[in-house]
Design a protein around this motif. Structure first.
Motif, PDB file in Angstrom:
ATOM      1  N   GLN A   1     -10.761   2.008   6.157  1.00  0.00           N
ATOM      2  CA  GLN A   1     -11.852   1.793   5.204  1.00  0.00           C
ATOM      3  C   GLN A   1     -11.907   2.965   4.225  1.00  0.00           C
ATOM      4  O   GLN A   1     -12.884   3.716   4.180  1.00  0.00           O
ATOM      5  CB  GLN A   1     -13.184   1.654   5.949  1.00  0.00           C
ATOM      6  N   ASP A   2     -10.846   3.102   3.437  1.00  0.00           N
ATOM      7  CA  ASP A   2     -10.730   4.245   2.532  1.00  0.00           C
ATOM      8  C   ASP A   2     -11.908   4.370   1.572  1.00  0.00           C
ATOM      9  O   ASP A   2     -12.425   5.463   1.356  1.00  0.00           O
ATOM     10  CB  ASP A   2      -9.423   4.148   1.723  1.00  0.00           C
ATOM     11  N   VAL A   3     -12.324   3.244   0.984  1.00  0.00           N
ATOM     12  CA  VAL A   3     -13.396   3.289  -0.022  1.00  0.00           C
ATOM     13  C   VAL A   3     -14.708   3.724   0.622  1.00  0.00           C
ATOM     14  O   VAL A   3     -15.415   4.604   0.110  1.00  0.00           O
ATOM     15  CB  VAL A   3     -13.548   1.916  -0.708  1.00  0.00           C
ATOM     16  N   LEU A   4     -15.048   3.125   1.771  1.00  0.00           N
ATOM     17  CA  LEU A   4     -16.286   3.482   2.452  1.00  0.00           C
ATOM     18  C   LEU A   4     -16.267   4.937   2.909  1.00  0.00           C
ATOM     19  O   LEU A   4     -17.250   5.664   2.741  1.00  0.00           O
ATOM     20  CB  LEU A   4     -16.506   2.555   3.652  1.00  0.00           C
ATOM     21  N   ILE A   5     -15.158   5.375   3.487  1.00  0.00           N
ATOM     22  CA  ILE A   5     -15.080   6.754   3.981  1.00  0.00           C
ATOM     23  C   ILE A   5     -15.150   7.744   2.823  1.00  0.00           C
ATOM     24  O   ILE A   5     -15.765   8.810   2.932  1.00  0.00           O
ATOM     25  CB  ILE A   5     -13.800   6.969   4.799  1.00  0.00           C
ATOM     26  N   ALA A   6     -14.545   7.403   1.686  1.00  0.00           N
ATOM     27  CA  ALA A   6     -14.656   8.276   0.513  1.00  0.00           C
ATOM     28  C   ALA A   6     -16.105   8.347   0.041  1.00  0.00           C
ATOM     29  O   ALA A   6     -16.582   9.410  -0.385  1.00  0.00           O
ATOM     30  CB  ALA A   6     -13.744   7.764  -0.606  1.00  0.00           C
ATOM     31  N   TRP A   7     -16.819   7.221   0.129  1.00  0.00           N
ATOM     32  CA  TRP A   7     -18.246   7.208  -0.233  1.00  0.00           C
ATOM     33  C   TRP A   7     -19.039   8.138   0.677  1.00  0.00           C
ATOM     34  O   TRP A   7     -19.976   8.826   0.234  1.00  0.00           O
ATOM     35  CB  TRP A   7     -18.783   5.785  -0.128  1.00  0.00           C
TER      36      TRP A   7
ATOM     37  N   SER B   1     -10.072   8.879  13.010  1.00  0.00           N
ATOM     38  CA  SER B   1     -11.464   8.495  12.792  1.00  0.00           C
ATOM     39  C   SER B   1     -12.275   9.665  12.263  1.00  0.00           C
ATOM     40  O   SER B   1     -11.968  10.830  12.529  1.00  0.00           O
ATOM     41  CB  SER B   1     -12.064   7.992  14.103  1.00  0.00           C
ATOM     42  N   ILE B   2     -13.355   9.347  11.527  1.00  0.00           N
ATOM     43  CA  ILE B   2     -14.277  10.406  11.117  1.00  0.00           C
ATOM     44  C   ILE B   2     -15.040  10.952  12.325  1.00  0.00           C
ATOM     45  O   ILE B   2     -15.600  12.043  12.264  1.00  0.00           O
ATOM     46  CB  ILE B   2     -15.275   9.929  10.041  1.00  0.00           C
ATOM     47  N   ASN B   3     -15.065  10.172  13.422  1.00  0.00           N
ATOM     48  CA  ASN B   3     -15.668  10.640  14.672  1.00  0.00           C
ATOM     49  C   ASN B   3     -14.661  10.413  15.788  1.00  0.00           C
ATOM     50  O   ASN B   3     -14.524   9.288  16.272  1.00  0.00           O
ATOM     51  CB  ASN B   3     -16.960   9.871  14.984  1.00  0.00           C
TER      52      ASN B   3
ATOM     53  N   ALA C   1     -13.989  13.140   6.719  1.00  0.00           N
ATOM     54  CA  ALA C   1     -13.843  12.011   5.798  1.00  0.00           C
ATOM     55  C   ALA C   1     -12.783  12.317   4.740  1.00  0.00           C
ATOM     56  O   ALA C   1     -11.916  11.486   4.442  1.00  0.00           O
ATOM     57  CB  ALA C   1     -15.180  11.680   5.142  1.00  0.00           C
ATOM     58  N   TRP C   2     -12.860  13.525   4.163  1.00  0.00           N
ATOM     59  CA  TRP C   2     -11.867  13.881   3.147  1.00  0.00           C
ATOM     60  C   TRP C   2     -10.458  13.893   3.737  1.00  0.00           C
ATOM     61  O   TRP C   2      -9.522  13.370   3.135  1.00  0.00           O
ATOM     62  CB  TRP C   2     -12.178  15.266   2.574  1.00  0.00           C
ATOM     63  N   ARG C   3     -10.295  14.478   4.909  1.00  0.00           N
ATOM     64  CA  ARG C   3      -8.964  14.652   5.495  1.00  0.00           C
ATOM     65  C   ARG C   3      -8.297  13.306   5.764  1.00  0.00           C
ATOM     66  O   ARG C   3      -7.124  13.111   5.470  1.00  0.00           O
ATOM     67  CB  ARG C   3      -9.064  15.478   6.777  1.00  0.00           C
ATOM     68  N   ILE C   4      -9.027  12.362   6.352  1.00  0.00           N
ATOM     69  CA  ILE C   4      -8.372  11.108   6.724  1.00  0.00           C
ATOM     70  C   ILE C   4      -8.121  10.211   5.509  1.00  0.00           C
ATOM     71  O   ILE C   4      -7.159   9.447   5.503  1.00  0.00           O
ATOM     72  CB  ILE C   4      -9.150  10.354   7.825  1.00  0.00           C
ATOM     73  N   VAL C   5      -8.973  10.332   4.476  1.00  0.00           N
ATOM     74  CA  VAL C   5      -8.667   9.603   3.233  1.00  0.00           C
ATOM     75  C   VAL C   5      -7.454  10.231   2.560  1.00  0.00           C
ATOM     76  O   VAL C   5      -6.547   9.537   2.083  1.00  0.00           O
ATOM     77  CB  VAL C   5      -9.886   9.599   2.294  1.00  0.00           C
ATOM     78  N   HIS C   6      -7.429  11.545   2.536  1.00  0.00           N
ATOM     79  CA  HIS C   6      -6.303  12.289   1.964  1.00  0.00           C
ATOM     80  C   HIS C   6      -4.979  11.900   2.625  1.00  0.00           C
ATOM     81  O   HIS C   6      -3.948  11.761   1.958  1.00  0.00           O
ATOM     82  CB  HIS C   6      -6.587  13.784   2.132  1.00  0.00           C
TER      83      HIS C   6
ATOM     84  N   MET D   1       0.842  -1.198   0.000  1.00  0.00           N
ATOM     85  CA  MET D   1       0.000   0.000   0.000  1.00  0.00           C
ATOM     86  C   MET D   1       0.880   1.253   0.000  1.00  0.00           C
ATOM     87  O   MET D   1       1.836   1.354   0.745  1.00  0.00           O
ATOM     88  CB  MET D   1      -0.897   0.008   1.244  1.00  0.00           C
ATOM     89  N   THR D   2       0.536   2.217  -0.845  1.00  0.00           N
ATOM     90  CA  THR D   2       1.256   3.480  -0.885  1.00  0.00           C
ATOM     91  C   THR D   2       0.601   4.471   0.066  1.00  0.00           C
ATOM     92  O   THR D   2      -0.582   4.761  -0.049  1.00  0.00           O
ATOM     93  CB  THR D   2       1.258   4.056  -2.321  1.00  0.00           C
ATOM     94  N   VAL D   3       1.363   4.969   1.006  1.00  0.00           N
ATOM     95  CA  VAL D   3       0.837   5.927   1.967  1.00  0.00           C
ATOM     96  C   VAL D   3       0.908   7.329   1.363  1.00  0.00           C
ATOM     97  O   VAL D   3       1.972   7.767   0.918  1.00  0.00           O
ATOM     98  CB  VAL D   3       1.638   5.877   3.286  1.00  0.00           C
ATOM     99  N   PRO D   4      -0.231   8.053   1.290  1.00  0.00           N
ATOM    100  CA  PRO D   4      -0.211   9.398   0.703  1.00  0.00           C
ATOM    101  C   PRO D   4       0.746  10.322   1.449  1.00  0.00           C
ATOM    102  O   PRO D   4       0.928  10.207   2.655  1.00  0.00           O
ATOM    103  CB  PRO D   4      -1.669   9.862   0.867  1.00  0.00           C
ATOM    104  N   THR D   5       1.347  11.238   0.710  1.00  0.00           N
ATOM    105  CA  THR D   5       2.244  12.220   1.329  1.00  0.00           C
ATOM    106  C   THR D   5       1.440  13.423   1.795  1.00  0.00           C
ATOM    107  O   THR D   5       0.362  13.719   1.278  1.00  0.00           O
ATOM    108  CB  THR D   5       3.311  12.684   0.337  1.00  0.00           C
ATOM    109  N   GLN D   6       1.950  14.122   2.783  1.00  0.00           N
ATOM    110  CA  GLN D   6       1.274  15.285   3.307  1.00  0.00           C
ATOM    111  C   GLN D   6       1.598  16.513   2.470  1.00  0.00           C
ATOM    112  O   GLN D   6       2.619  16.575   1.789  1.00  0.00           O
ATOM    113  CB  GLN D   6       1.692  15.503   4.763  1.00  0.00           C
ATOM    114  N   ASP D   7       0.701  17.478   2.510  1.00  0.00           N
ATOM    115  CA  ASP D   7       0.871  18.730   1.776  1.00  0.00           C
ATOM    116  C   ASP D   7       1.532  19.744   2.708  1.00  0.00           C
ATOM    117  O   ASP D   7       0.912  20.201   3.675  1.00  0.00           O
ATOM    118  CB  ASP D   7      -0.500  19.236   1.321  1.00  0.00           C
ATOM    119  N   PRO D   8       2.775  20.105   2.461  1.00  0.00           N
ATOM    120  CA  PRO D   8       3.466  21.021   3.373  1.00  0.00           C
ATOM    121  C   PRO D   8       2.829  22.399   3.434  1.00  0.00           C
ATOM    122  O   PRO D   8       3.082  23.160   4.373  1.00  0.00           O
ATOM    123  CB  PRO D   8       4.888  21.083   2.803  1.00  0.00           C
ATOM    124  N   SER D   9       1.984  22.741   2.458  1.00  0.00           N
ATOM    125  CA  SER D   9       1.344  24.048   2.462  1.00  0.00           C
ATOM    126  C   SER D   9       0.074  24.075   3.308  1.00  0.00           C
ATOM    127  O   SER D   9      -0.481  25.145   3.551  1.00  0.00           O
ATOM    128  CB  SER D   9       1.003  24.477   1.025  1.00  0.00           C
ATOM    129  N   ASP D  10      -0.397  22.921   3.739  1.00  0.00           N
ATOM    130  CA  ASP D  10      -1.633  22.842   4.513  1.00  0.00           C
ATOM    131  C   ASP D  10      -1.293  22.543   5.971  1.00  0.00           C
ATOM    132  O   ASP D  10      -0.925  21.429   6.324  1.00  0.00           O
ATOM    133  CB  ASP D  10      -2.526  21.736   3.953  1.00  0.00           C
TER     134      ASP D  10
END
Length: 406
Positions: A380-386, A118-120, A369-374, A1-10
């Motif tokens: 549960q990336d697919v479910l959280i994106a949904w 978590s989303i919550n 949801a967007w932040r943790i998928v990002h 699995m490729t772990v997304p990189t963080q955005d240094p501007s955010d």
């Protein structure tokens, strides 16, 4: 699995202590929630380690935890992921251990834990206190152990008895988180009275009772309860959002200007609906009430507005009658609630919390949801994106509700 990189501007991808401190100052919340939200933000910049959340790794955590808490002679068997739920990691397993008086006993258990984020973001300590409090009042799982400070597990975790039963009739289509779940007429006749009885037992329980020390008790005759809930959502939006949303800002301003006064402090489940209870199909009895993570002490109308949300119910066979959680007509729900609790339902406060609930769902769906998928922080990336898609339908509902009030 490729772990997304963080955005240094955010800065929200890697918040500084100054950012966290400012968030805490701007949006004061209950002490226990502040502890959990602050912990979340301080851990956010840490890269996700998927290996630490694998089944094998979590079984290793269980073995070390039980070695320290249960003594020698214990053996874990049949560890497996549990399906369902969008916000927590759950592992079912059996535990063979020495029994009092000799021999062995087997426990059927569940380990319930936060994902990396978590989303919550909620408190396992508060969840345990509610489960313990309602042990003799409702069918709820028995808690065995708590790892509140994540000493043994990657995140705070609880271990409790696995309850029997199903969340839906086995001949029915599965629905995400129980949304729009349908029940036959015969099953509704059996489950609806139990559903109403459980809600009444929760809302008439004494919020000042011993055992709920992790909960803040808002002052009666003030707007403190509503303001703390509004601050909680605003803080999460401030810490998770990635775009501007004028409708959200307008709704927040309206909610602040119209904070309702608390007339009666109530223990709230926080997510009381179909999908969060188990029942036995043979006896048609509810066997367990689950997912107490959003529980708090506050205004009963928050629960009532949430439970009667349209997406959690459906229309009866006549195509006209709305069934709350697929079980009971809306008018009958309110009548039964007032009869069983002795507490009135105020339409104005109900409308307020309908708007508030839309506001909260939008924050969960479009921000958290967007932040943790990002960031690749969820199991549960697919479910959280949904889940993100839910935010737009809720935004339309929020717009409609605000226009009615204005």
């Amino acid at each position: 699995m490729t772990v997304p990189t963080q955005d240094p501007s955010d800065i929200r991808d890697a918040p500084t202590e100054d950012f966290i401190a400012r968030s805490r100052r701007l949006f004061p919340v209950e002490a226990e929630l502040d502890r959990m939200l602050t912990r979340k933000m301080r851990k956010r910049a840490q890269p996700r380690n998927p290996a630490a959340y694998s089944l094998d790794a979590l079984v290793g955590c269980l073995e070390r935890f039980l070695e320290d808490h249960g003594g020698p002679g214990q053996r874990i068997g049949n560890p497996r992921w549990m399906a369902g739920g969008a916000s927590k990691i759950q592992v079912a397993f059996t535990l063979d251990r020495p029994a009092d008086g000799g021999g062995t006993e087997q426990l059927d258990l569940v380990m319930r834990m936060e994902p990396a984020e978590s989303i919550n973001t909620t408190s396992r300590l508060r969840e345990v206190q509610l489960l313990d409090f309602f042990q003799d009042k409702l069918p709820v799982p028995k808690v065995r152990w708590l790892d509140d400070d994540a000493r043994w597990f990657p995140e705070p975790a609880i271990i409790y008895d696995r309850a029997s039963g199903v969340t839906r009739p086995t001949d029915q289509e599965n629905r995400v988180s129980g949304i729009g779940q349908r029940f036959s007429t015969k099953l509704r006749q059996e489950l609806a009275p139990q559903f109403m009885d459980a809600l009444a037992r929760i809302h008439t329980a004494d919020p000042a009772a011993v055992g709920l020390e992790a909960f803040h008790r808002p002052e009666l005759g003030t707007t403190e309860s509503a303001l703390l809930q509004l601050n909680r959502v605003r803080r999460v939006w401030h810490e998770d959002h990635h775009f501007s949303f004028p409708l959200f800002d307008a709704a927040g301003n309206w909610l602040e200007r119209n904070l309702p006064v608390l007339d009666h402090a109530t223990i709230l489940h926080g997510d009381f609906r179909a999908g969060n209870f188990l029942f036995d199909e043979g006896s048609r009895r509810i066997t367990a009430w689950l997912d107490w993570e959003r529980g708090h002490i506050g205004d009963r109308h928050r629960d009532l507005a949430w439970t009667t949300t349209s997406s959690f119910g459906n229309l009866a066979e006549d195509g006209k009658t709305f069934l709350v959680s697929g079980l009971i007509p809306l008018d009958e729900f309110y009548h039964e609630y007032e009869r069983r609790t002795g507490l009135p339902v105020d339409p104005a406060r109900l409308r307020y919390y309908r708007i508030f609930n839309c506001y909260q769902i939008i924050t969960t769906a479009l921000c958290s949801a967007w932040r943790i998928v990002h960031l690749g922080k969820t199991h549960q990336d697919v479910l959280i994106a949904w889940v993100e898609g839910v935010g737009y339908s809720q935004a339309q509902e929020l717009r409609r509700l605000l226009l009615e009030e204005l």
